[in-house]
Design a protein around this motif. Structure first.
Motif, PDB file in Angstrom:
ATOM      1  N   VAL A  73       0.868  -1.219   0.041  1.00 58.06           N
ATOM      2  CA  VAL A  73      -0.093   0.084   0.083  1.00 58.06           C
ATOM      3  C   VAL A  73       0.870   1.090  -0.085  1.00 58.06           C
ATOM      4  O   VAL A  73       1.824   1.609   0.902  1.00 58.06           O
ATOM      5  CB  VAL A  73      -0.863   0.016   1.213  1.00 58.06           C
ATOM      6  CG1 VAL A  73      -1.657   1.220   1.403  1.00 58.06           C
ATOM      7  CG2 VAL A  73      -1.870  -1.449   1.168  1.00 58.06           C
ATOM      8  N   SER A  74       0.686   2.058  -1.009  1.00 60.55           N
ATOM      9  CA  SER A  74       1.436   3.371  -1.151  1.00 60.55           C
ATOM     10  C   SER A  74       1.185   4.304   0.085  1.00 60.55           C
ATOM     11  O   SER A  74       0.147   4.712   0.534  1.00 60.55           O
ATOM     12  CB  SER A  74       0.992   4.049  -2.324  1.00 60.55           C
ATOM     13  OG  SER A  74       1.861   5.260  -2.244  1.00 60.55           O
ATOM     14  N   LEU A  75       2.323   4.897   0.654  1.00 64.75           N
ATOM     15  CA  LEU A  75       2.173   5.816   1.725  1.00 64.75           C
ATOM     16  C   LEU A  75       1.338   6.946   1.022  1.00 64.75           C
ATOM     17  O   LEU A  75       0.651   7.650   2.140  1.00 64.75           O
ATOM     18  CB  LEU A  75       3.475   6.413   2.068  1.00 64.75           C
ATOM     19  CG  LEU A  75       3.737   7.143   3.137  1.00 64.75           C
ATOM     20  CD1 LEU A  75       3.068   6.389   4.575  1.00 64.75           C
ATOM     21  CD2 LEU A  75       5.028   7.757   3.605  1.00 64.75           C
ATOM     22  N   ARG A  76       1.155   7.061  -0.091  1.00 54.94           N
ATOM     23  CA  ARG A  76       0.403   8.307  -0.302  1.00 54.94           C
ATOM     24  C   ARG A  76      -1.112   8.192  -0.226  1.00 54.94           C
ATOM     25  O   ARG A  76      -1.933   9.060  -0.299  1.00 54.94           O
ATOM     26  CB  ARG A  76       0.539   8.507  -1.999  1.00 54.94           C
ATOM     27  CG  ARG A  76       1.743   8.958  -2.420  1.00 54.94           C
ATOM     28  CD  ARG A  76       1.855   8.910  -3.806  1.00 54.94           C
ATOM     29  NE  ARG A  76       3.319   9.468  -4.358  1.00 54.94           N
ATOM     30  CZ  ARG A  76       3.578   9.530  -5.494  1.00 54.94           C
ATOM     31  NH1 ARG A  76       2.921   9.210  -6.459  1.00 54.94           N
ATOM     32  NH2 ARG A  76       4.910   9.718  -5.938  1.00 54.94           N
ATOM     33  N   ASN A  77      -1.437   7.127   0.196  1.00 55.95           N
ATOM     34  CA  ASN A  77      -2.751   6.678   0.246  1.00 55.95           C
ATOM     35  C   ASN A  77      -3.166   6.658   1.827  1.00 55.95           C
ATOM     36  O   ASN A  77      -4.402   6.156   2.268  1.00 55.95           O
ATOM     37  CB  ASN A  77      -3.322   5.117  -0.392  1.00 55.95           C
ATOM     38  CG  ASN A  77      -3.282   5.281  -1.732  1.00 55.95           C
ATOM     39  OD1 ASN A  77      -3.376   6.386  -2.437  1.00 55.95           O
ATOM     40  ND2 ASN A  77      -2.662   4.294  -2.339  1.00 55.95           N
ATOM     41  N   TRP A  78      -2.040   7.052   2.724  1.00 59.13           N
ATOM     42  CA  TRP A  78      -2.441   6.889   3.982  1.00 59.13           C
ATOM     43  C   TRP A  78      -3.614   7.667   4.770  1.00 59.13           C
ATOM     44  O   TRP A  78      -4.269   7.240   5.909  1.00 59.13           O
ATOM     45  CB  TRP A  78      -1.096   6.976   4.751  1.00 59.13           C
ATOM     46  CG  TRP A  78      -0.688   8.444   5.207  1.00 59.13           C
ATOM     47  CD1 TRP A  78      -0.869   9.502   4.355  1.00 59.13           C
ATOM     48  CD2 TRP A  78       0.085   8.847   6.073  1.00 59.13           C
ATOM     49  NE1 TRP A  78      -0.326  10.669   4.968  1.00 59.13           N
ATOM     50  CE2 TRP A  78       0.536  10.168   5.848  1.00 59.13           C
ATOM     51  CE3 TRP A  78       1.041   7.994   7.151  1.00 59.13           C
ATOM     52  CZ2 TRP A  78       1.210  10.846   6.742  1.00 59.13           C
ATOM     53  CZ3 TRP A  78       1.708   8.882   8.012  1.00 59.13           C
ATOM     54  CH2 TRP A  78       1.923  10.070   7.867  1.00 59.13           C
ATOM     55  N   GLY A  79      -4.114   8.516   3.780  1.00 54.85           N
ATOM     56  CA  GLY A  79      -5.359   9.395   4.061  1.00 54.85           C
ATOM     57  C   GLY A  79      -6.650   8.673   3.664  1.00 54.85           C
ATOM     58  O   GLY A  79      -7.831   9.110   3.934  1.00 54.85           O
ATOM     59  N   ARG A  80      -6.412   7.602   2.939  1.00 56.10           N
ATOM     60  CA  ARG A  80      -7.801   7.138   2.369  1.00 56.10           C
ATOM     61  C   ARG A  80      -7.568   5.437   2.383  1.00 56.10           C
ATOM     62  O   ARG A  80      -7.988   4.848   1.591  1.00 56.10           O
ATOM     63  CB  ARG A  80      -7.594   7.498   1.044  1.00 56.10           C
ATOM     64  CG  ARG A  80      -7.755   8.844   0.590  1.00 56.10           C
ATOM     65  CD  ARG A  80      -7.605   9.239  -1.038  1.00 56.10           C
ATOM     66  NE  ARG A  80      -6.550   8.891  -1.724  1.00 56.10           N
ATOM     67  CZ  ARG A  80      -5.281   9.246  -1.644  1.00 56.10           C
ATOM     68  NH1 ARG A  80      -5.250  10.589  -1.222  1.00 56.10           N
ATOM     69  NH2 ARG A  80      -4.415   8.738  -2.343  1.00 56.10           N
ATOM     70  N   LEU A  81      -7.409   5.217   3.663  1.00 57.07           N
ATOM     71  CA  LEU A  81      -7.456   3.780   3.875  1.00 57.07           C
ATOM     72  C   LEU A  81      -8.663   3.102   4.469  1.00 57.07           C
ATOM     73  O   LEU A  81      -9.426   3.843   4.704  1.00 57.07           O
ATOM     74  CB  LEU A  81      -6.436   3.422   5.030  1.00 57.07           C
ATOM     75  CG  LEU A  81      -4.923   3.417   4.746  1.00 57.07           C
ATOM     76  CD1 LEU A  81      -4.060   3.461   6.068  1.00 57.07           C
ATOM     77  CD2 LEU A  81      -4.255   2.944   3.815  1.00 57.07           C
ATOM     78  N   GLU A  82      -8.872   1.966   3.962  1.00 54.34           N
ATOM     79  CA  GLU A  82     -10.003   1.246   4.454  1.00 54.34           C
ATOM     80  C   GLU A  82     -10.061   1.091   5.936  1.00 54.34           C
ATOM     81  O   GLU A  82      -9.052   0.924   6.631  1.00 54.34           O
ATOM     82  CB  GLU A  82     -10.127  -0.141   3.972  1.00 54.34           C
ATOM     83  CG  GLU A  82     -10.308  -0.158   2.282  1.00 54.34           C
ATOM     84  CD  GLU A  82     -11.480   0.306   1.934  1.00 54.34           C
ATOM     85  OE1 GLU A  82     -12.405   0.109   2.724  1.00 54.34           O
ATOM     86  OE2 GLU A  82     -11.569   1.198   0.818  1.00 54.34           O
ATOM     87  N   PRO A  83     -11.093   1.374   6.674  1.00 56.85           N
ATOM     88  CA  PRO A  83     -10.922   1.266   8.125  1.00 56.85           C
ATOM     89  C   PRO A  83     -10.198   0.006   8.700  1.00 56.85           C
ATOM     90  O   PRO A  83      -9.460   0.054   9.791  1.00 56.85           O
ATOM     91  CB  PRO A  83     -12.603   0.790   8.594  1.00 56.85           C
ATOM     92  CG  PRO A  83     -13.132   1.380   7.621  1.00 56.85           C
ATOM     93  CD  PRO A  83     -12.491   1.494   6.346  1.00 56.85           C
ATOM     94  N   GLU A  84     -10.305  -1.094   8.039  1.00 55.89           N
ATOM     95  CA  GLU A  84      -9.444  -2.403   8.715  1.00 55.89           C
ATOM     96  C   GLU A  84      -8.016  -2.228   8.366  1.00 55.89           C
ATOM     97  O   GLU A  84      -7.107  -2.596   9.261  1.00 55.89           O
ATOM     98  CB  GLU A  84      -9.868  -3.821   8.059  1.00 55.89           C
ATOM     99  CG  GLU A  84      -9.751  -4.021   6.753  1.00 55.89           C
ATOM    100  CD  GLU A  84     -10.905  -3.311   5.725  1.00 55.89           C
ATOM    101  OE1 GLU A  84     -10.923  -3.238   4.367  1.00 55.89           O
ATOM    102  OE2 GLU A  84     -11.882  -2.902   6.338  1.00 55.89           O
ATOM    103  N   GLN A  85      -7.584  -1.644   7.482  1.00 59.85           N
ATOM    104  CA  GLN A  85      -6.108  -1.236   7.031  1.00 59.85           C
ATOM    105  C   GLN A  85      -5.707  -0.122   7.848  1.00 59.85           C
ATOM    106  O   GLN A  85      -4.633  -0.357   8.658  1.00 59.85           O
ATOM    107  CB  GLN A  85      -6.151  -0.619   5.544  1.00 59.85           C
ATOM    108  CG  GLN A  85      -6.235  -1.508   4.482  1.00 59.85           C
ATOM    109  CD  GLN A  85      -6.038  -0.863   3.263  1.00 59.85           C
ATOM    110  OE1 GLN A  85      -6.732   0.222   2.926  1.00 59.85           O
ATOM    111  NE2 GLN A  85      -5.424  -1.495   2.400  1.00 59.85           N
ATOM    112  N   ASP A  86      -6.600   0.815   8.485  1.00 53.11           N
ATOM    113  CA  ASP A  86      -6.066   1.900   9.492  1.00 53.11           C
ATOM    114  C   ASP A  86      -5.905   1.112  10.637  1.00 53.11           C
ATOM    115  O   ASP A  86      -4.978   1.381  11.444  1.00 53.11           O
ATOM    116  CB  ASP A  86      -7.159   2.895   9.602  1.00 53.11           C
ATOM    117  CG  ASP A  86      -6.916   4.261   8.835  1.00 53.11           C
ATOM    118  OD1 ASP A  86      -5.772   4.650   8.815  1.00 53.11           O
ATOM    119  OD2 ASP A  86      -7.557   4.700   8.208  1.00 53.11           O
ATOM    120  N   GLN A  87      -6.891   0.072  11.071  1.00 49.67           N
ATOM    121  CA  GLN A  87      -6.746  -0.600  12.228  1.00 49.67           C
ATOM    122  C   GLN A  87      -5.363  -1.264  12.524  1.00 49.67           C
ATOM    123  O   GLN A  87      -5.025  -1.478  13.474  1.00 49.67           O
ATOM    124  CB  GLN A  87      -8.066  -1.323  12.341  1.00 49.67           C
ATOM    125  CG  GLN A  87      -8.070  -1.942  14.159  1.00 49.67           C
ATOM    126  CD  GLN A  87      -8.186  -0.575  15.024  1.00 49.67           C
ATOM    127  OE1 GLN A  87      -9.007   0.006  14.989  1.00 49.67           O
ATOM    128  NE2 GLN A  87      -7.271  -0.995  15.951  1.00 49.67           N
TER     129      GLN A  87
END
Length: 124
Positions: A73-87
Motif C-alpha cells: 500500500v502506497s504511503l500516498r494513500n495513508w489518508g484514504r485507507l479502508e477502516p481495517e487497514q487503518d486499524q
C-alpha cells in the motif's frame, strides 16, 4: 507518566486524545509527543526499525511502520485507507512502539541495536 504508560493509555483510549483510530493522526500525535520531549520519546526508534528490517533506509519512522504494517500500500494513500487497514496500521504502530520502548530502556539492548545499525550503515 512513564513513556510506556502513555503509549498504553493512547492505545486504550485514543478518543481521549482526539484520535479517531486512523494511522495518520495517531502517527502525527506520537511525532508531536516526541518533538515536545526533544526527541526523547522515540529517540532510536527509526534506527531500531531499520535494524529489524535488516537493510538501510532513508525513510522516516512513520513511513517504515506504514510499509511494514501494510505491504504493497502506497504511503500516498495513508489518508484514504479502508477502516481495517487503518486499524491494522495503528495496532502495529502501538505494538512496535511498545516493543521499542523495552529496548530503549535497556542499555545493553540499546547499545546492541546501535551497533547493528552502524554495521548496516557501513555496509551501504
Amino acid at each position: 507518566m512513564a513513556d510506556k504508560q502513555l503509549i498504553e493509555q493512547l492505545q486504550a483510549r485514543p478518543g481521549m486524545y482526539g484520535l479517531n483510530g486512523t494511522f495518520h493522526p495517531t502517527a502525527m500525535l506520537l511525532l508531536g509527543f516526541d518533538l515536545a520531549r526533544d526527541g526523547g520519546l522515540l529517540r532510536g526508534f527509526r534506527e531500531w526499525l531499520i535494524v529489524r528490517r535488516g537493510e538501510p533506509s532513508s525513510a522516516v519512522w512513520y513511513a517504515l511502520v506504514f510499509q511494514e504494517s501494510l505491504p504493497g500500500v502506497s504511503l500516498r494513500n495513508w489518508g484514504r485507507l479502508e477502516p481495517e487497514q487503518d486499524q491494522r496500521a495503528v495496532d502495529h504502530l502501538f505494538s512496535l512502539v511498545l516493543e521499542f520502548l523495552d529496548v530503549r530502556d535497556n542499555s545493553e539492548s540499546l547499545a546492541r541495536m546501535y551497533t547493528e545499525y552502524h554495521s548496516l550503515q557501513i555496509g551501504r
